[in-house]
Write a protein that holds these residues in place. Structure first.
Motif, mmCIF file in Angstrom:
data_model
loop_
_atom_site.group_PDB
_atom_site.id
_atom_site.type_symbol
_atom_site.label_atom_id
_atom_site.label_comp_id
_atom_site.label_asym_id
_atom_site.label_seq_id
_atom_site.Cartn_x
_atom_site.Cartn_y
_atom_site.Cartn_z
ATOM 1 N N ASP A 188 -27.134 12.144 64.546
ATOM 2 C CA ASP A 188 -26.058 12.616 63.667
ATOM 3 C C ASP A 188 -26.588 12.560 62.236
ATOM 4 N N TYR A 191 -25.208 13.627 56.605
ATOM 5 C CA TYR A 191 -25.396 13.342 55.170
ATOM 6 C C TYR A 191 -26.792 13.742 54.688
ATOM 7 N N SER A 231 -22.982 18.717 60.000
ATOM 8 C CA SER A 231 -21.635 19.121 59.606
ATOM 9 C C SER A 231 -21.663 19.715 58.207
ATOM 10 N N SER A 233 -18.880 19.621 56.477
ATOM 11 C CA SER A 233 -17.756 18.948 55.808
ATOM 12 C C SER A 233 -18.168 18.372 54.464
ATOM 13 N N ARG A 242 -13.282 22.443 59.490
ATOM 14 C CA ARG A 242 -13.870 21.972 60.752
ATOM 15 C C ARG A 242 -15.072 22.858 61.133
HETATM 16 C C1 PLP Z 1 -21.605 9.699 60.638
HETATM 17 C C2 PLP Z 1 -20.519 10.711 60.733
HETATM 18 N N1 PLP Z 1 -20.542 11.578 61.729
HETATM 19 C C3 PLP Z 1 -19.599 12.515 61.870
HETATM 20 C C4 PLP Z 1 -18.561 12.609 60.966
HETATM 21 C C5 PLP Z 1 -17.507 13.654 61.197
HETATM 22 O O1 PLP Z 1 -17.581 14.693 60.319
HETATM 23 P P1 PLP Z 1 -16.830 16.057 60.619
HETATM 24 O O2 PLP Z 1 -16.002 15.875 61.844
HETATM 25 O O3 PLP Z 1 -15.999 16.322 59.418
HETATM 26 O O4 PLP Z 1 -17.891 17.077 60.816
HETATM 27 C C6 PLP Z 1 -18.488 11.722 59.905
HETATM 28 C C7 PLP Z 1 -17.367 11.792 58.966
HETATM 29 O O5 PLP Z 1 -17.128 10.978 58.134
HETATM 30 C C8 PLP Z 1 -19.504 10.748 59.786
HETATM 31 O O6 PLP Z 1 -19.496 9.873 58.794
#
Ligand code: PLP
Length: 393
Positions: A188, A191, A231, A233, A242
């Motif tokens: 994941d 960031y 992501s 986001s 989303r």
């Molecule tokens: C490590 C991590 N993974 C996934 C997400 C989910 O992000 P999103 O569902 O907005 O893509 C977050 C959100 O804070 C996160 O910190």
């Protein structure tokens, strides 16, 4: 089976009383708890949404080839990953749903083990429990290498809550260990476009940047058994849209795609279009990162002046801090520290200042002394929080 395996409270509900108290501060509440973007969605992306607002037909789960090609190009340009094609890419409805559902969608269940980081975003554990799998919190592949029951290993770099970036060599070691028993590695990396320190800030062309699990120095040039999760986001202020994707092993992507077609897990067509525009435009990402860098430069010295110490926090939206010796002694004397993890005494102190952060306890037993301080507040509120912290010092 019912929903019983997940009969756990939603962690942030425990912060509500502190937020209510912090909101009574005469200078107002500064909410540094959840990492939700506060700056507007860039105009170019709002315009892209408007352009695509006629969406009378169903979208596809895979999305158009052009979108998946933009993802492939993004991996090449921004992450130093080569060799991908659109068949390696799966759009997702934000990444949280994928994180939560991946163990189930991979068919894991009782008898399987999911490895998660020791200080971790809670959804890795929730997803494993939803599937009925066992969870092993470990940052060291020596703890699980060779165990046949390990079916999925989560990496999170840059990490939430720690802001720790895993070097390519450490990721490669995890990949080697997982491949020995055919475990999947899901990394994941949401960031990755918010690095603050070298070498993560160095140019991708020069071998810099936050390492991706699909980069050759990690994967050996082979995406087998690997998924990178990303992501939009955070990098693009699109949390409300989303918009996210996974990429990697084409067999895994194909399996997930088939299942998600049966489930109707489609990213809305206008959002698919916005994703493409966002991935093709690097300028808005740099602008947003500069905003966070400025907030970090205000908040970090103020936290240090107030007696906190910083761990990791090399990238991402958070400052991962714990009280230094002097502050720790003062916090331990607070009633809020009685019979509770130390992070709650820090939370209590911050609430006195009208500031809400994230208690380390949410991120695992290894994180109980820490608080996570998010950079997602307006410039004015970050500046106000910094002033209050300095006054405390
Ligand atoms: C490590 C991590 N993974 C996934 C997400 C989910 O992000 P999103 O569902 O907005 O893509 C977050 C959100 O804070 C996160 O910190």
């Amino acid at each position: 089976m019912g929903f019983a395996p997940l009969g756990v409270a939603y962690p942030w509900d425990a912060v509500v009383p502190l937020r209510e108290r912090a909101a009574t501060h005469p200078d107002g509440l500064v909410d540094l708890s959840i990492g939700t973007p506060v700056d507007p969605t860039p105009r170019i992306l709002q315009d892209a949404l408007a352009t695509a607002s006629d969406a009378h037909g169903y979208p596809t789960v895979a999305g158009p080839t052009a979108l998946r090609q933009s993802v492939v190009d993004w991996f090449g340009r921004r992450r130093g990953v080569t060799g991908l094609t659109p068949d390696h890419v799966l759009p997702t409805i934000g990444s949280k749903e994928l994180v939560a559902l991946l163990p189930s969608q991979l068919g894991l269940g009782p008898g399987d083990v999911v490895v998660i980081p020791t200080q971790a975003y809670p959804t890795y554990e929730i997803g494993a429990r939803l599937a009925g799998a066992e969870v092993l919190a470990s940052d060291d592949p020596a703890d699980w290498v060779g165990r046949e029951e390990v079916a999925l290993v989560w990496l999170n770099s840059p990490g939430n809550p720690t802001g720790r970036v895993l070097p390519a060599a450490a990721m490669a070691e995890v990949v080697r260990a997982a491949r020995a028993t055919d475990a999947v590695v899901a990394s994941d990396e949401c960031y990755a476009m918010l690095p603050w320190t070298s070498p993560w800030t160095d140019a991708v062309e020069d071998g810099g940047g936050v390492p991706c699990v699909l980069r050759e120095d990690v994967s050996g040039g082979d995406p087998r058994g690997l998924l990178a999760v990303y992501s939009l986001s955070k990098q693009s202020n699109l949390a409300g849209y989303r918009a996210a994707f996974a990429a990697g092993d084409p067999d895994l992507v194909g399996q997930l795609l088939l299942q998600r077609r049966h489930l109707g897990m489609m990213v809305p067509a206008p959002v698919q279009h916005v994703m493409r525009v966002a991935l093709d435009d690097d300028a808005h990402v740099a602008e947003q990162a500069a905003r966070y860098a400025a907030r970090r430069a205000l908040l970090l010295p103020a936290l240090l002046a107030a007696g906190f110490e910083l761990d990791h926090s090399e990238a991402g939206l958070y400052l991962w801090v714990r009280p230094g010796e002097g502050l720790r002694a003062r916090l331990e004397a607070r009633p809020a520290a009685r019979d509770r993890a130390l992070c709650w005494a820090s939370m209590d102190l911050l609430a006195d200042l009208g500031i809400v952060a994230g208690p380390g306890e949410f991120y695992g037993p290894a994180a109980q002394d820490h608080v996570r301080v998010s950079l997602t507040e307006s410039d004015a509120n970050i500046s106000s929080a910094a002033g209050r912290l300095r006054a405390l010092a």
